[in-house]
Design a protein around this motif. Structure first.
Motif, PDB file in Angstrom:
ATOM      1  N   VAL B 227       0.841  -1.206   0.000  1.00 30.05           N
ATOM      2  CA  VAL B 227       0.000   0.000   0.000  1.00 30.05           C
ATOM      3  C   VAL B 227       0.875   1.255   0.000  1.00 30.05           C
ATOM      4  CG1 VAL B 227      -1.576   1.375   1.428  1.00 30.05           C
ATOM      5  CG2 VAL B 227      -2.038  -1.042   1.062  1.00 30.05           C
ATOM      6  N   PHE B 228       1.875   1.295   0.864  1.00 35.07           N
ATOM      7  CA  PHE B 228       2.687   2.507   0.987  1.00 35.07           C
ATOM      8  C   PHE B 228       3.687   2.654  -0.158  1.00 35.07           C
ATOM      9  CE2 PHE B 228       1.063   2.626   5.302  1.00 35.07           C
ATOM     10  CZ  PHE B 228       0.879   3.988   5.477  1.00 35.07           C
ATOM     11  N   TYR B 229       4.400   1.578  -0.475  1.00 35.32           N
ATOM     12  CA  TYR B 229       5.453   1.716  -1.493  1.00 35.32           C
ATOM     13  C   TYR B 229       4.882   1.869  -2.904  1.00 35.32           C
ATOM     14  CZ  TYR B 229       9.329   1.188   1.702  1.00 35.32           C
ATOM     15  OH  TYR B 229      10.247   1.411   2.694  1.00 35.32           O
ATOM     16  N   SER B 230       3.639   1.447  -3.110  1.00 42.13           N
ATOM     17  CA  SER B 230       3.028   1.676  -4.422  1.00 42.13           C
ATOM     18  C   SER B 230       2.317   3.023  -4.445  1.00 42.13           C
ATOM     19  CB  SER B 230       2.020   0.557  -4.738  1.00 42.13           C
ATOM     20  OG  SER B 230       0.909   0.659  -3.856  1.00 42.13           O
ATOM     21  N   ALA B 231       2.546   3.833  -3.433  1.00 46.26           N
ATOM     22  CA  ALA B 231       1.893   5.144  -3.305  1.00 46.26           C
ATOM     23  C   ALA B 231       0.382   4.977  -3.472  1.00 46.26           C
ATOM     24  CB  ALA B 231       2.449   6.146  -4.309  1.00 46.26           C
ATOM     25  N   PHE B 232      -0.166   4.075  -2.662  1.00 46.77           N
ATOM     26  CA  PHE B 232      -1.591   3.758  -2.671  1.00 46.77           C
ATOM     27  C   PHE B 232      -2.039   3.313  -4.075  1.00 46.77           C
ATOM     28  CE2 PHE B 232      -1.016   6.018   1.235  1.00 46.77           C
ATOM     29  CZ  PHE B 232      -1.883   5.380   2.130  1.00 46.77           C
TER      30      PHE B 232
END
Lengths: 218, 490
Positions: B227-232
């Motif tokens: 979730v975070f590393y794919s920028a949501f």
């Protein structure tokens, strides 16, 4: 004559043509900052080697360092590091135990030469173990210990008049182990007072040594 | 079950009152000096990315020398909820974001009373509340405060999972592990220390029996990470980049300009003098060492041993890695504070019962007084001084003078200034203070037509000499910016 008229008209046309050229404002480049990591510690570069000799002082015979061992007072009466006697003890190194640290803001130290003297120069060493410049450096001489009357300013680099003594025109300078030599212009005075208001590295004020070159009032 | 002798404050109401007072005091200690320091270069870089995110410019993870995205999303989220606009973001507001994490860590430490005993937990909380390192980095807008909070939250969650292996407990463990990874990639070091502590204090069969729970935790951690590393779910390559970053980290940990000796953190806490200023926390070190020793003898519990092993191994890992900065000590320091609490209470318990509370209170008061004296220097007189051992490459306290001078020049000109900033590292934090000024250009080397700019700021590390009449402004230790203007400038 015809040739001259032709060339004259041609010249005018060229000027007119140049005048007609559309002028556009020069575009400057404003690249955005790059995002960087934690700053890398900077090594000292702009300090002179310890063996570099201090600038030569041209003085008449009989001129000595009148400040050596003389009493010193300061606006910060209880310095956290060192004491004001270090200012006239003859030790000019930046090692621990060689300097006095005065509090934040505008602070002063004052040397009592014992008697009015003809002053030729004041040599000043702030902390010079790091590349830094001290701010609002002002050097005054007077015969009044309270510096209310007879005050003469021999150095002032407080360019924006933060200290309230008037805007100074002397340059801000980087501290070096050779110190800063300030001509005193044969001013006759008993007291020398030096101000500063922090430095480019921190808000505190440091003095390693002050020498006052002069001779007894002729 | 906590041994009775460790519960110096057995009454729950009294404990809650003491913990509440400690938290309030800690908030005050951290809040008062919040504006005293100008932004550190690292804080400014994080703030700039938050500002970009808040302006709707999005976020993409950069695996080169950057950390995870949690801090930016947390700050942007808090900003939106609080009604802060990109223009109204400032140092104080952004530092409140990390202050929340700092207070959260203190609450977690106090909350460990059920497992460590009220005495050690309260004393540990008090010592961390007054610790100069924590006071500084709880209000430093970098990842460390949140990273420390999530680590200690995971420590608590793991102890809970071991005691009550329910699915929610496993999901909490996974969620916290994912948030740690989303905050800082160096979470693997903390996972290693936590894993070691757990393995050393829990029978292997008991841990193996929980494998469905571990799988659930892993799944949750991966989900949070994605979730975070794919920028949501808008930048999928960030998921791979988040793993690729370790190649760079391995090189950076081995050889970098931030390399320090193995005993750097020990030196920081040992008594020492820096250009006349005295530092060190020897009594805390001694008390923590005593606490670590007591953790392996009766009446200590497995939770005490888990704390000692986790703190010791984390300190060991950070000491072995050549890359060191003071803020990396924040998480293990909380462990040292708890161990010191344990040491104090155990030492008091060696005495007759009627002296215990008095001696424990006396020792605690002595440690606290020492911490507060250091804290006063670290956030007062030496708040931005490079003699302060808790700081690393601090921005000069005189830096605001430069910002004020540039505003003054712009006001005189009556129009935006054309400014060329020439610095090998872009003179951070300057870009933050002029983030909305499109006529500020940042160059690593002098650009062509330099004389056409109204103002040039030249880094003193560049080989060129400062122009005549240039004014020096402090940026960092040994780094100045020379401000110069052409003769025709306003």
């Amino acid at each position: 004559m015809k040739t001259f008229s032709f060339l004259f008209c041609l010249g005018l046309s060229a000027i007119a043509l140049r005048a007609d050229e559309a002028l556009t404002p020069l575009k400057l480049d404003y690249p955005p900052p790059q995002l960087t990591g934690t700053p890398v510690p900077a090594k000292l570069k702009n300090l002179e080697a310890p063996n570099v000799k201090p600038p030569l002082i041209m003085v008449p015979a009989g001129v000595t360092n009148l400040a050596k061992g003389k009493p010193v007072t300061a606006s910060d009466t209880a310095p956290v590091i060192g004491d004001v006697t270090l200012i006239t003890d003859g030790d000019k190194s930046s090692d621990e135990g060689s300097f006095v640290e005065l509090d934040r803001g505008l602070q002063w130290v004052q040397i009592d030469l014992g008697a009015p003297a003809e002053l030729y120069a004041v040599a000043l060493w702030h902390y010079h173990g790091q590349a830094r410049a001290y701010l609002s450096v002002i050097v005054q001489v007077s015969n009044d210990p309270a510096f209310k009357t007879d005050v003469r300013t021999i150095f002032n680099n407080d360019d924006d008049n933060k200290s309230g003594f008037g805007a100074g025109r002397d340059p801000t300078y980087l501290e070096k182990n050779t110190g800063r030599l300030i001509p005193a212009g044969k001013a006759v005075a008993r007291y020398v007072r030096l101000y500063s208001a922090g430095n480019t590295s921190n808000e505190l004020n440091h003095y390693i040594e002050v020498e006052v070159y002069g001779r007894a009032k002729p | 079950m906590v041994p009775r002798v460790l519960n110096l404050v057995p009454r729950r109401r009294l404990f809650l009152l003491a913990a509440g007072l400690l938290l309030a005091g800690a908030a005050l200690l951290r809040f008062i000096p919040v504006e005293r320091r100008p932004f550190h270069a690292d804080e400014a870089v994080q703030a700039y990315q938050t500002w970009q995110l808040l302006r709707g410019e999005g976020y993409t993870y950069d695996p080169a020398d950057k950390h995870g995205p949690f801090l930016y999303y947390a700050a942007a989220g808090i900003a939106r909820v609080s009604g802060w606009t990109p223009a109204s973001l400032d140092e104080s507001r952004l530092r409140l974001v990390t202050l929340l994490a700092g207070l959260g860590t203190l609450a977690l430490l106090a909350g460990l009373s059920a497992r460590l005993g009220a005495g050690p937990a309260l004393i540990g909380t008090a010592l961390l509340a007054a610790a100069p390192l924590a006071v500084i980095y709880d209000t430093y807008f970098v990842q460390e405060a949140w990273f420390s909070f999530f680590t200690w939250a995971l420590f608590c969650a793991l102890l809970r999972l071991r005691e009550k292996p329910t699915l929610p407990a496993a999901l909490l463990v996974g969620g916290l592990a994912g948030l740690m990874q989303a905050t800082k990639e160096t979470s693997v070091l903390h996972f290693a220390a936590l894993g070691l502590a757990l393995l050393a204090t829990t029978p292997w069969r008991e841990l193996a029996r929980l494998w469905p729970r571990w799988l659930a935790a892993l799944g949750t951690a991966v989900l949070v990470y994605v979730v975070f590393y794919s920028a949501f779910f808008t930048h999928w390559s960030g998921v791979v980049d988040g793993l690729r970053t370790y190649a760079g980290y391995a090189g950076r940990a081995a050889a970098s300009a931030h390399t320090q000796p193995w005993d750097y953190y020990f030196q920081l806490l040992c008594p020492h003098t820096r250009e006349g200023a005295h530092w060190g926390e020897p009594w805390l070190l001694l008390a923590a060492l005593a606490g670590a020793g007591f953790a392996f003898f009766r009446p200590a519990s497995p939770a005490h041993r888990c704390l000692a092993i986790f703190t010791g191994s984390l300190l060991g890992i950070y000491s072995l890695i050549p890359y060191k900065t003071p803020w990396l000590l924040l998480t293990p320091y909380a462990g040292l504070a708890l161990l010191a609490g344990l040491g104090v209470v155990h030492a008091a318990n060696l005495l007759p019962a009627k002296f215990r509370v008095v001696v424990a209170a006396g020792l605690c008061l002595g440690l606290l007084t020492g911490a507060l004296v250091r804290e006063r220097n670290a956030v007062g007189r030496y708040a931005s001084d490079d003699r302060n051992p808790y700081l690393y490459q601090p921005t000069s306290p005189q830096f605001p003078r430069l910002v004020a001078r540039l505003h003054e020049l712009a006001a005189q000109a009556g129009r935006p200034l054309r400014v060329a900033v020439v610095s090998p590292d872009y003179a951070w934090p300057l870009p933050w203070y002029f983030r909305a000024e499109p006529s500020f250009g940042f160059f690593p080397v002098p650009p062509p037509q330099l004389s056409l700019y109204d103002v040039t700021l030249t880094d003193s590390r560049l080989p060129s000499l400062p122009p005549p009449g240039a004014q020096p402004f402090g940026l960092r230790p040994n780094v100045l910016l020379w401000l110069s203007r052409p003769a025709t400038a306003p």
